[in-house]
Design an enzyme around this catalytic site. Structure first.
Site, short mmCIF file in Angstrom:
data_model
loop_
_atom_site.label_atom_id
_atom_site.label_comp_id
_atom_site.label_asym_id
_atom_site.label_seq_id
_atom_site.Cartn_x
_atom_site.Cartn_y
_atom_site.Cartn_z
CB ALA A 33 -0.88 -0.01 1.24
CD GLU A 74 -2.11 -7.90 2.80
OE1 GLU A 74 -1.95 -6.72 2.44
OE2 GLU A 74 -2.51 -8.21 3.94
C1 HXC Z 1 5.03 4.43 -1.17
C2 HXC Z 1 6.97 3.48 -1.96
C3 HXC Z 1 6.61 2.24 -1.39
C4 HXC Z 1 5.38 2.14 -0.69
C5 HXC Z 1 8.51 2.02 -2.36
N1 HXC Z 1 8.14 3.29 -2.56
N2 HXC Z 1 7.62 1.37 -1.66
N3 HXC Z 1 6.17 4.55 -1.84
N4 HXC Z 1 4.63 3.27 -0.61
N5 HXC Z 1 4.93 1.00 -0.17
C6 HXC Z 1 8.88 4.36 -3.24
C7 HXC Z 1 10.05 4.87 -2.45
O1 HXC Z 1 9.65 5.82 -1.50
C8 HXC Z 1 10.90 5.46 -3.54
O2 HXC Z 1 10.37 6.71 -3.92
C9 HXC Z 1 10.67 4.51 -4.71
O3 HXC Z 1 9.45 3.83 -4.44
C10 HXC Z 1 11.77 3.47 -4.85
O4 HXC Z 1 11.93 2.83 -3.61
P1 HXC Z 1 13.34 2.67 -2.85
O5 HXC Z 1 13.05 2.45 -1.44
O6 HXC Z 1 14.24 3.81 -3.21
O7 HXC Z 1 13.89 1.35 -3.57
P2 HXC Z 1 14.84 0.23 -2.94
O8 HXC Z 1 15.97 0.87 -2.21
O9 HXC Z 1 15.16 -0.67 -4.09
O10 HXC Z 1 13.97 -0.53 -1.86
C11 HXC Z 1 12.86 -1.27 -2.28
C12 HXC Z 1 11.97 -1.68 -1.10
C13 HXC Z 1 11.59 -0.43 -0.26
C14 HXC Z 1 12.71 -2.70 -0.20
C15 HXC Z 1 10.73 -2.35 -1.66
O11 HXC Z 1 11.08 0.56 -1.16
C16 HXC Z 1 10.56 -0.67 0.79
O12 HXC Z 1 10.87 -1.21 1.86
N6 HXC Z 1 9.33 -0.25 0.51
C17 HXC Z 1 8.22 -0.36 1.47
C18 HXC Z 1 7.73 -1.79 1.57
C19 HXC Z 1 6.62 -1.92 2.60
O13 HXC Z 1 6.83 -1.60 3.78
N7 HXC Z 1 5.46 -2.34 2.15
C20 HXC Z 1 4.28 -2.53 3.02
C21 HXC Z 1 3.46 -1.26 3.01
S1 HXC Z 1 2.13 -1.33 4.13
P3 HXC Z 1 11.30 8.01 -4.09
O14 HXC Z 1 10.33 9.10 -4.38
O15 HXC Z 1 12.08 8.18 -2.82
O16 HXC Z 1 12.18 7.65 -5.25
C22 HXC Z 1 0.98 -2.27 3.36
C23 HXC Z 1 -0.29 -2.49 4.12
C24 HXC Z 1 -1.24 -3.31 3.31
O17 HXC Z 1 1.17 -2.75 2.29
C25 HXC Z 1 -2.64 -2.98 3.60
C26 HXC Z 1 -3.56 -3.43 2.50
C27 HXC Z 1 -3.61 -2.58 1.31
#
Ligand code: HXC
Length: 259
Positions: A67, A113
């Site tokens: 998300a 999911e």
């Molecule tokens: C918003 C996101 C994002 C996310 C990545 N980005 N994941 N933006 N929401 N979930 C954005 C980053 O901010 C960044 O933007 C760009 O995508 C590239 O990501 P990086 O982090 O620079 O890439 P990398 O170093 O390769 O790392 C990849 C990654 C990391 C390991 C996937 O991005 C990460 O940990 N993302 C979050 C994963 C996460 O926690 N997901 C769960 C979310 S909660 P900029 O602008 O800085 O370039 C959830 C709840 C579900 O899903 C509920 C139901 C819907």
């Protein structure tokens, strides 16, 4: 209105439609607009007689990284309640046609999911599956604790949900989360191959069989068997049943119409 965050590819000849998540700059993070567009596209394709199987993919780097955290970060519990983003997921879950997730790169949080809401998962060798919500102070909210546990069992699900550890495509295959792995340059082709194989079957039988398999997750064995039997009998009202059995007897390939 044209969708902004998804691309829909449709080839009438193959009966396979493909929805590509397309917010590459945010690793296909599932913001509300993307999810609404996805829901609308799935409803349209589910109602389209030309379409028999639907593939959902991202790109090579990310299926979806969850998300959209930036969109959720400032929300209160009441905002979340009012937005009710999971009602979109409830609609997606109702898709009758088989859904195949073609996953390469990150399938995290809501991305994992979404892949799991699909009926099958074809992954590239680079796919990584995870439920890292714990790392940002929350937990899975769109089925992660339930579908993951049913797919891979308590031990691995608990570890993934409590530590946020990502698993590789190989580990996901061994654990029963996914159907097959292909090289990154071929995973989409592999998903299309699987989709085309299913699209050659009776679309009615495919929908009813999908419905019956899913019934196994929320019913007792007796209820599930009863449901299965009803769908089996119901298919004898279809032309496809007559065509399928007649083609077998005549030693020819069946031509299913979905009626
Ligand atoms: C918003 C996101 C994002 C996310 C990545 N980005 N994941 N933006 N929401 N979930 C954005 C980053 O901010 C960044 O933007 C760009 O995508 C590239 O990501 P990086 O982090 O620079 O890439 P990398 O170093 O390769 O790392 C990849 C990654 C990391 C390991 C996937 O991005 C990460 O940990 N993302 C979050 C994963 C996460 O926690 N997901 C769960 C979310 S909660 P900029 O602008 O800085 O370039 C959830 C709840 C579900 O899903 C509920 C139901 C819907």
């Amino acid at each position: 209105m044209q969708p902004e965050h998804i691309i829909v590819h449709q080839q009438a000849a193959t009966h396979v439609a493909h929805i590509q998540l397309n917010r590459p700059q945010a690793l296909n993070a599932l913001n509300l607009q993307l999810m609404t567009e996805l829901k609308t596209a799935l409803q349209t394709l589910d109602a389209d007689e030309q379409v028999r199987v639907i593939i959902i993919s991202g790109n090579e780097k990310a299926f979806a990284a969850g998300a959209d955290i930036t969109q959720m970060a400032g929300k209160s519990a009441i905002d979340m309640y009012n937005i009710d983003q999971f009602s979109t997921w409830d609609t997606i879950k109702k898709t009758k046609k088989p859904l195949i997730a073609a996953v390469s790169g990150f399938a995290l949080g809501g991305g994992c999911e979404l892949a799991m809401i699909c009926d099958m998962i074809v992954a590239s060798e680079t796919a990584r599956f995870g439920q890292p919500e714990i790392k940002i102070g929350v937990m899975p909210g769109a089925g992660g604790t339930q579908r993951l546990t049913r797919a891979v069992g308590k031990a691995l699900a608990m570890e993934m949900v409590l530590t946020g550890r990502f698993i590789t495509a190989t580990e996901a295959l061994q654990a029963g989360l996914i159907n097959r792995i292909a090289p990154v340059e071929l995973y989409l082709e592999e998903a299309v191959k699987l989709a085309s194989e299913i699209a050659a079957m009776s679309p009615l039988a495919a929908k009813m069989a999908k419905e019956a398999v899913l019934k196994a997750f929320d019913s007792s064995l007796e209820e599930g068997l009863h449901f299965e039997r009803k769908n089996f009998y119901l298919l004898f009202a279809s032309e496809d049943q007559q065509e399928g059995m007649q083609a077998f007897i005549e030693k020819r390939a069946p031509a299913f119409k979905g009626r």
